[in-house]
Design a protein around this motif. Structure first.
Motif, short mmCIF file in Angstrom:
data_model
loop_
_atom_site.label_atom_id
_atom_site.label_comp_id
_atom_site.label_asym_id
_atom_site.label_seq_id
_atom_site.Cartn_x
_atom_site.Cartn_y
_atom_site.Cartn_z
N ASP A 156 0.85 -1.19 0.00
CA ASP A 156 0.00 0.00 0.00
C ASP A 156 0.88 1.23 0.00
O ASP A 156 2.10 1.12 0.01
N TYR A 157 0.26 2.42 -0.03
CA TYR A 157 1.07 3.65 -0.02
C TYR A 157 1.32 4.18 1.38
O TYR A 157 2.18 5.03 1.59
N LEU A 158 0.58 3.72 2.38
CA LEU A 158 0.59 4.35 3.69
C LEU A 158 1.96 4.29 4.37
O LEU A 158 2.41 5.29 4.94
N SER A 159 2.63 3.15 4.31
CA SER A 159 3.93 3.04 4.97
C SER A 159 4.95 3.99 4.33
O SER A 159 5.77 4.60 5.03
N PHE A 160 4.90 4.13 3.01
CA PHE A 160 5.79 5.08 2.33
C PHE A 160 5.50 6.50 2.77
O PHE A 160 6.41 7.27 3.10
N GLU A 161 4.23 6.86 2.80
CA GLU A 161 3.84 8.22 3.19
C GLU A 161 4.29 8.52 4.62
O GLU A 161 4.85 9.59 4.89
N LYS A 162 4.07 7.58 5.53
CA LYS A 162 4.36 7.80 6.95
C LYS A 162 5.84 7.74 7.28
O LYS A 162 6.28 8.31 8.28
N MET A 163 6.64 7.08 6.44
CA MET A 163 8.05 6.88 6.75
C MET A 163 8.98 7.75 5.91
O MET A 163 10.15 7.43 5.72
N GLY A 164 8.46 8.86 5.41
CA GLY A 164 9.32 9.81 4.71
C GLY A 164 8.75 10.38 3.44
O GLY A 164 9.14 11.47 3.02
N GLY A 165 7.82 9.68 2.82
CA GLY A 165 7.25 10.15 1.56
C GLY A 165 6.57 11.49 1.67
O GLY A 165 6.60 12.29 0.72
N SER A 166 5.97 11.77 2.82
CA SER A 166 5.25 13.04 2.99
C SER A 166 6.17 14.25 2.92
O SER A 166 5.72 15.37 2.68
N ASN A 167 7.49 14.04 3.12
CA ASN A 167 8.44 15.15 2.99
C ASN A 167 8.46 15.72 1.57
O ASN A 167 8.79 16.89 1.36
N LEU A 168 8.11 14.88 0.61
CA LEU A 168 8.11 15.30 -0.79
C LEU A 168 7.00 16.29 -1.09
O LEU A 168 7.03 16.99 -2.10
N GLU A 169 5.99 16.36 -0.21
CA GLU A 169 4.85 17.23 -0.44
C GLU A 169 5.23 18.71 -0.38
O GLU A 169 4.45 19.57 -0.79
N LYS A 170 6.43 19.01 0.12
CA LYS A 170 6.88 20.40 0.18
C LYS A 170 7.06 20.99 -1.22
O LYS A 170 6.88 22.19 -1.42
N CYS A 171 7.43 20.13 -2.18
CA CYS A 171 7.70 20.62 -3.53
C CYS A 171 7.04 19.78 -4.62
O CYS A 171 7.30 19.99 -5.80
N LEU A 172 6.22 18.82 -4.22
CA LEU A 172 5.52 17.99 -5.20
C LEU A 172 4.07 17.80 -4.76
O LEU A 172 3.79 17.71 -3.56
N THR A 173 3.17 17.77 -5.71
CA THR A 173 1.80 17.35 -5.42
C THR A 173 1.80 15.83 -5.51
O THR A 173 1.81 15.25 -6.59
N MET A 174 1.83 15.19 -4.34
CA MET A 174 1.92 13.74 -4.28
C MET A 174 0.55 13.11 -4.48
O MET A 174 -0.42 13.45 -3.79
N VAL A 175 0.48 12.18 -5.40
CA VAL A 175 -0.73 11.40 -5.64
C VAL A 175 -0.42 9.98 -5.17
O VAL A 175 0.27 9.22 -5.85
N TYR A 176 -0.87 9.67 -3.95
CA TYR A 176 -0.65 8.33 -3.40
C TYR A 176 -1.76 7.41 -3.90
O TYR A 176 -2.94 7.70 -3.70
N LEU A 177 -1.37 6.31 -4.51
CA LEU A 177 -2.34 5.40 -5.12
C LEU A 177 -2.19 4.00 -4.56
O LEU A 177 -1.09 3.43 -4.58
N ASP A 178 -3.27 3.45 -4.03
CA ASP A 178 -3.31 2.03 -3.70
C ASP A 178 -3.75 1.27 -4.94
O ASP A 178 -4.84 1.50 -5.46
N GLN A 179 -2.88 0.39 -5.43
CA GLN A 179 -3.22 -0.39 -6.62
C GLN A 179 -4.42 -1.29 -6.34
O GLN A 179 -4.73 -1.60 -5.19
#
Length: 231
Positions: free
Chosen positions: A63-86
């Motif tokens: 899923d995307y949640l572990s990535f988001e919670k473990m550092g991925g959300s830092n990318l939201e400062k300069c990217l519009t992150m589209v987290y997708l559960d396949q």
């Protein structure tokens, strides 16, 4: 999931400008559900500011949640992150069709339904297979391809040889694998995984530190989810 903080800093440095001239400026934010052309409900979360980037998780069936919670959300400062559960993963609906072509089409339909002209694709692990094939099929819709600890081949003889040799190195045994038969390589992979597990080193195929695996498992077990794609 290893090196996630390094990847976050690297990408933030790459996209140092948070301004965006593409269609991500008007994209709907937050949790939402996107219905595919074959009637499968996909869970999507949109957060951040800047060029659009679709995250393609691993597994299959993660899923995307572990990535988001473990550092991925830092990318939201300069990217519009589209987290997708396949499909058949995380919060998304199970499906009958998990073919490569269909799952790649899901990514494209998410892009279209969010009204995005071009996107970056950021993949992890098995997601690299999907990301590379998406790039080959839809190059005109791609701003860039970011492969974070990704694999480009799911069941490939050369990839399996490399993984088996890596497993033996973890056991302090330098071994060259010359076998090319896929079935034989799969059997060798099962053998090396059992040996690594017996030596409490099985996690090394995924992360440098066992605590990373513990944290991932904790996040992914914190809610009712599906991994049908993986099974």
């Amino acid at each position: 999931m290893k090196n996630i903080h390094f990847i976050s800093m690297l990408l933030i440095g790459l996209f140092y400008s948070c301004s965006s001239s593409d269609s991500s400026e008007n994209i709907k934010k937050g949790n939402q559900t996107i219905l595919t052309s074959d009637g499968v409900k996909l869970a999507v979360k949109v957060s951040g500011t800047g060029p659009a980037c679709i995250y393609v998780h691993g597994g299959p069936g993660q899923d995307y949640l572990s990535f988001e919670k473990m550092g991925g959300s830092n990318l939201e400062k300069c990217l519009t992150m589209v987290y997708l559960d396949q499909r058949g993963s995380g919060h998304s609906q199970n499906a009958k069709d998990y073919s490569l072509e269909r799952v790649i089409k899901d990514i494209e339909e998410v892009r279209l339904k969010l009204g995005l002209k071009k996107v970056y694709i950021l993949s992890h692990s098995f997601g690299g297979v999907l990301a590379v094939n998406y790039a080959q099929k839809y190059p005109e819709n791609l701003s860039g391809l970011i492969l974070a600890n990704s694999t480009a081949h799911f069941m490939d003889a050369k990839a399996l040889q490399t993984q088996i040799e890596f497993g033996y190195r973890l056991l302090k045994k330098d071994t060259v694998i010359k076998e090319n038969n896929l079935d034989a390589l799969i059997n060798q992979m099962l053998i090396i995984r059992k040996k690594l597990s017996a030596n409490h080193l099985g996690y090394k195929f995924i992360a440098d530190n066992v605590n990373t695996i513990i944290k991932v498992d904790s996040i992914e077990s914190s809610y009712k989810r599906t991994s049908d794609f993986g099974t």
